[in-house]
Design a protein around this motif. Structure first.
Motif, PDB file in Angstrom:
ATOM      1  N   SER A 121       8.895  29.386  78.037  1.00 36.27           N
ATOM      2  CA  SER A 121       8.608  29.674  76.370  1.00 36.27           C
ATOM      3  C   SER A 121       8.484  28.578  75.639  1.00 36.27           C
ATOM      4  O   SER A 121       7.632  28.468  74.689  1.00 36.27           O
ATOM      5  CB  SER A 121       9.443  30.762  75.814  1.00 36.27           C
ATOM      6  OG  SER A 121       8.812  31.916  75.236  1.00 36.27           O
ATOM      7  N   LEU A 122       9.132  27.632  75.898  1.00 42.71           N
ATOM      8  CA  LEU A 122       9.056  26.218  74.826  1.00 42.71           C
ATOM      9  C   LEU A 122       7.902  25.778  75.212  1.00 42.71           C
ATOM     10  O   LEU A 122       7.235  25.170  74.345  1.00 42.71           O
ATOM     11  CB  LEU A 122      10.263  25.462  75.487  1.00 42.71           C
ATOM     12  CG  LEU A 122      10.243  24.356  74.405  1.00 42.71           C
ATOM     13  CD1 LEU A 122      11.248  24.600  73.070  1.00 42.71           C
ATOM     14  CD2 LEU A 122      11.365  23.187  75.092  1.00 42.71           C
TER      15      LEU A 122
ATOM     16  N   GLY B 151       5.132  27.050  73.629  1.00 39.78           N
ATOM     17  CA  GLY B 151       5.069  26.912  71.984  1.00 39.78           C
ATOM     18  C   GLY B 151       4.336  25.366  71.696  1.00 39.78           C
ATOM     19  O   GLY B 151       3.694  25.354  70.895  1.00 39.78           O
ATOM     20  N   LYS B 152       4.822  24.666  72.598  1.00 36.45           N
ATOM     21  CA  LYS B 152       3.925  23.253  72.366  1.00 36.45           C
ATOM     22  C   LYS B 152       2.790  23.243  72.836  1.00 36.45           C
ATOM     23  O   LYS B 152       2.002  22.549  72.065  1.00 36.45           O
ATOM     24  CB  LYS B 152       4.789  22.205  73.587  1.00 36.45           C
ATOM     25  CG  LYS B 152       6.092  22.151  73.067  1.00 36.45           C
ATOM     26  CD  LYS B 152       6.887  20.961  74.110  1.00 36.45           C
ATOM     27  CE  LYS B 152       8.258  20.465  73.469  1.00 36.45           C
ATOM     28  NZ  LYS B 152       8.155  19.831  72.103  1.00 36.45           N
TER      29      LYS B 152
ATOM     30  N   TYR C 131       0.144  34.102  68.862  1.00 34.14           N
ATOM     31  CA  TYR C 131       0.250  33.971  67.068  1.00 34.14           C
ATOM     32  C   TYR C 131      -1.441  34.023  66.733  1.00 34.14           C
ATOM     33  O   TYR C 131      -2.404  33.828  67.523  1.00 34.14           O
ATOM     34  CB  TYR C 131       0.425  32.253  66.942  1.00 34.14           C
ATOM     35  CG  TYR C 131       0.923  32.113  65.578  1.00 34.14           C
ATOM     36  CD1 TYR C 131       2.141  32.020  65.110  1.00 34.14           C
ATOM     37  CD2 TYR C 131      -0.163  31.701  64.616  1.00 34.14           C
ATOM     38  CE1 TYR C 131       2.613  32.062  63.649  1.00 34.14           C
ATOM     39  CE2 TYR C 131       0.207  31.427  63.272  1.00 34.14           C
ATOM     40  CZ  TYR C 131       1.405  31.655  62.807  1.00 34.14           C
ATOM     41  OH  TYR C 131       1.941  31.307  61.628  1.00 34.14           O
TER      42      TYR C 131
ATOM     43  N   HIS D  45       6.303  37.692  70.269  1.00 40.80           N
ATOM     44  CA  HIS D  45       7.642  36.871  70.635  1.00 40.80           C
ATOM     45  C   HIS D  45       8.327  37.405  72.009  1.00 40.80           C
ATOM     46  O   HIS D  45       8.125  38.631  72.101  1.00 40.80           O
ATOM     47  CB  HIS D  45       8.638  36.986  69.556  1.00 40.80           C
ATOM     48  CG  HIS D  45       8.704  35.942  68.530  1.00 40.80           C
ATOM     49  ND1 HIS D  45       8.552  34.429  68.813  1.00 40.80           N
ATOM     50  CD2 HIS D  45       8.588  35.920  67.257  1.00 40.80           C
ATOM     51  CE1 HIS D  45       8.387  33.850  67.795  1.00 40.80           C
ATOM     52  NE2 HIS D  45       8.474  34.707  66.486  1.00 40.80           N
TER      53      HIS D  45
ATOM     54  N   SER E   7      11.128  32.339  72.396  1.00 39.46           N
ATOM     55  CA  SER E   7       9.840  31.586  71.716  1.00 39.46           C
ATOM     56  C   SER E   7      10.146  31.144  70.255  1.00 39.46           C
ATOM     57  O   SER E   7      10.952  31.554  69.667  1.00 39.46           O
ATOM     58  CB  SER E   7       8.499  32.739  71.806  1.00 39.46           C
ATOM     59  OG  SER E   7       9.029  33.770  71.355  1.00 39.46           O
ATOM     60  N   SER E   8       9.416  30.180  69.909  1.00 44.05           N
ATOM     61  CA  SER E   8       9.377  29.823  68.477  1.00 44.05           C
ATOM     62  C   SER E   8       8.003  29.708  67.843  1.00 44.05           C
ATOM     63  O   SER E   8       6.910  28.841  68.469  1.00 44.05           O
ATOM     64  CB  SER E   8      10.134  28.636  68.495  1.00 44.05           C
ATOM     65  OG  SER E   8      10.088  27.880  67.153  1.00 44.05           O
ATOM     66  N   TYR E   9       7.802  29.806  66.510  1.00 42.94           N
ATOM     67  CA  TYR E   9       6.649  29.478  66.027  1.00 42.94           C
ATOM     68  C   TYR E   9       6.562  28.094  65.142  1.00 42.94           C
ATOM     69  O   TYR E   9       5.642  27.621  64.153  1.00 42.94           O
ATOM     70  CB  TYR E   9       6.347  30.517  64.854  1.00 42.94           C
ATOM     71  CG  TYR E   9       5.855  31.669  65.354  1.00 42.94           C
ATOM     72  CD1 TYR E   9       5.328  31.950  66.775  1.00 42.94           C
ATOM     73  CD2 TYR E   9       5.757  33.189  64.975  1.00 42.94           C
ATOM     74  CE1 TYR E   9       4.899  32.990  67.328  1.00 42.94           C
ATOM     75  CE2 TYR E   9       5.547  34.349  65.349  1.00 42.94           C
ATOM     76  CZ  TYR E   9       4.884  34.477  66.554  1.00 42.94           C
ATOM     77  OH  TYR E   9       4.413  35.578  67.401  1.00 42.94           O
ATOM     78  N   GLU E  10       7.775  27.680  65.252  1.00 43.41           N
ATOM     79  CA  GLU E  10       8.020  26.258  64.424  1.00 43.41           C
ATOM     80  C   GLU E  10       7.014  25.135  64.568  1.00 43.41           C
ATOM     81  O   GLU E  10       6.530  24.719  63.370  1.00 43.41           O
ATOM     82  CB  GLU E  10       9.616  25.812  64.978  1.00 43.41           C
ATOM     83  CG  GLU E  10      10.270  25.235  63.321  1.00 43.41           C
ATOM     84  CD  GLU E  10      11.748  24.804  63.564  1.00 43.41           C
ATOM     85  OE1 GLU E  10      12.543  25.781  64.275  1.00 43.41           O
ATOM     86  OE2 GLU E  10      11.916  23.742  63.568  1.00 43.41           O
ATOM     87  N   GLU E  11       6.870  24.974  65.918  1.00 41.99           N
ATOM     88  CA  GLU E  11       6.024  23.781  66.139  1.00 41.99           C
ATOM     89  C   GLU E  11       4.503  24.032  65.683  1.00 41.99           C
ATOM     90  O   GLU E  11       3.759  23.381  65.396  1.00 41.99           O
ATOM     91  CB  GLU E  11       6.099  23.195  67.384  1.00 41.99           C
ATOM     92  CG  GLU E  11       7.268  22.246  67.655  1.00 41.99           C
ATOM     93  CD  GLU E  11       6.985  21.527  69.265  1.00 41.99           C
ATOM     94  OE1 GLU E  11       7.737  22.269  69.985  1.00 41.99           O
ATOM     95  OE2 GLU E  11       6.031  20.712  69.255  1.00 41.99           O
ATOM     96  N   ILE E  12       4.163  25.396  66.096  1.00 40.41           N
ATOM     97  CA  ILE E  12       2.894  25.833  65.642  1.00 40.41           C
ATOM     98  C   ILE E  12       2.906  25.790  64.091  1.00 40.41           C
ATOM     99  O   ILE E  12       1.573  25.227  63.753  1.00 40.41           O
ATOM    100  CB  ILE E  12       2.823  27.309  66.097  1.00 40.41           C
ATOM    101  CG1 ILE E  12       2.948  27.612  67.662  1.00 40.41           C
ATOM    102  CG2 ILE E  12       1.426  28.064  65.695  1.00 40.41           C
ATOM    103  CD1 ILE E  12       3.029  29.086  67.967  1.00 40.41           C
TER     104      ILE E  12
END
Ligand code: MG
Ligand code: MG
Length: 265
Positions: free
Chosen positions: A26-27, A30-31, A117, A242, A255-260
């Motif tokens: 999942s990471l 995200g990348k 996203y 997610h 999952s993460s939206y942070e880097e996006i």
């Protein structure tokens, strides 16, 4: 990507180590989506986003989960405006004012990561901006209900109640899904539902929650290519996804939206 006709015998419970590996996949999703986010702008062909994503995933010694899945030809699902999901990235060019859902899956160490996203392209109308914001908010309301002892109906109900209050349509023909060893596993996670109904959520489940919310009717139609799903009335649609794990210490969003969101234009 969304699950349809998921076999019940693929129902899985994951231990802590396995959940860690799913999180690794999942990471990478995200990348990859963060790389895509850097490029989203008017004038960009969809196929370019797909090429970048595939190169990026393979550089991580991972594989795109979607490419070849039931014959799907691409790494990403890229779905512009009235395309709800499963758009095949081709020569279409992003235009100022579009909204575009980018869905990505990564397979590594025997496990899949999968999330999505929806991005604005240039300056979007307030109507589209609100549709995106509220769809994303509905995803988090769904996640709040994703806990051991609750049901898939609790998740769907939270999403449906929120977005229908704005007169939006919740897509019924496609749904979220379990995701780990297989891209699509039981249970199906619908975006509509009634409290306490559906499938009981258990510790060790990993599920993708992915509201697909339309500005107009909830009805959709699949194009003759067998993949592209459009709104019946051609009004815009947004999609956020997610991947969450139900662990002994609570619900973890893998999952993460942070880097996006750091990399969005
Ligand atoms: Mg997906
Ligand atoms: Mg999915």
């Amino acid at each position: 990507m969304n699950g349809l006709k998921i076999k019940r015998d693929k129902y899985k419970i994951y231990n802590t180590e396995e959940i860690q590996l799913i999180k690794e996949s999942s990471l990478i999703v995200g990348k990859t989506l963060a790389e895509v986010a850097k490029r989203i702008a008017p004038g960009v062909p969809l196929i370019m986003l797909d090429r970048i994503a595939e190169e990026y995933i393979r550089a991580y010694n991972a594989e795109p989960s979607f490419k070849g899945y039931r014959g799907f030809p691409s790494t990403l699902c890229v779905s512009v405006n009235e395309v709800v999901v499963h758009g095949i990235p081709g020569n279409q060019i992003l235009q100022d004012g579009d909204i575009v859902s980018v869905d990505c899956g990564v397979y590594k160490n025997g496990f899949h990561g999968d999330f999505a996203y929806t991005f604005p392209v240039g300056n979007v109308s307030e109507e589209k901006q609100l549709l995106m914001e509220r769809t994303k908010k509905s995803l988090y309301l769904g996640i709040e209900q994703a806990k051991v002892g609750n049901t898939t109906g609790d998740i769907g109900n939270a999403i449906q109640r929120y977005v229908e209050s704005f007169g939006y349509g919740v897509v019924r023909d496609l749904c979220g899904h379990g995701c780990g060893r297989n891209l699509h596993e039981f249970p199906e996670v619908e975006n509509t539902g009634k409290p306490k109904q559906g499938v009981l959520l258990k510790q060790g489940m990993v599920i993708c929650i992915e509201p697909m919310i339309n500005r107009g009717t909830y009805k959709v139609k699949t194009e003759p290519d067998g993949w592209t799903v459009r709104t019946l009335d051609r009004k815009p649609s947004a999609h956020f996804e997610h991947q969450v794990a139900l662990t002994e210490t609570g619900t973890e969003i893998l999952s993460s939206y942070e880097e996006i969101e750091v990399n969005m234009r």
